[in-house]
Write a protein that holds these residues in place. Structure first.
Motif: not given
Length: 86
Positions: A52-76
């Protein structure tokens, strides 16, 4: 496990020792690998978010931790703990 089979220690102690070793050798690992070692996420979840991260445009790319939290795979809090682990 060999020690547990020989009756020198219990299987639970062997597992505890191996988990401790895994957690103590985090130096140099990326956040995704740290979270995996701490059993906070699965390899499947990490791979999914890396894709999912690789599919994002480079200038808008989220950090992997942000993506994991956003998708509720782990907590902050788990991200923070993994960042501080050595």
């Amino acid at each position: 496990i060999r020690l547990a089979k020989a009756g020198i220690t219990s299987l639970e102690e062997v597992i505890s020792i191996s988990e401790t070793k895994a957690r103590t050798s985090m130096s140099g690992l990326k956040i995704g690998q740290r979270l995996l070692r701490m059993n906070y996420i699965t390899q499947f979840q990490l791979d999914l978010m890396l894709d999912k991260q690789k599919a994002q445009p480079a200038e808008l790319r989220m950090r992997i931790g942000e993506l994991l939290v956003e998708h509720n795979y782990c907590s902050q809090e788990q991200i923070d703990e993994a960042m501080l682990a050595d």
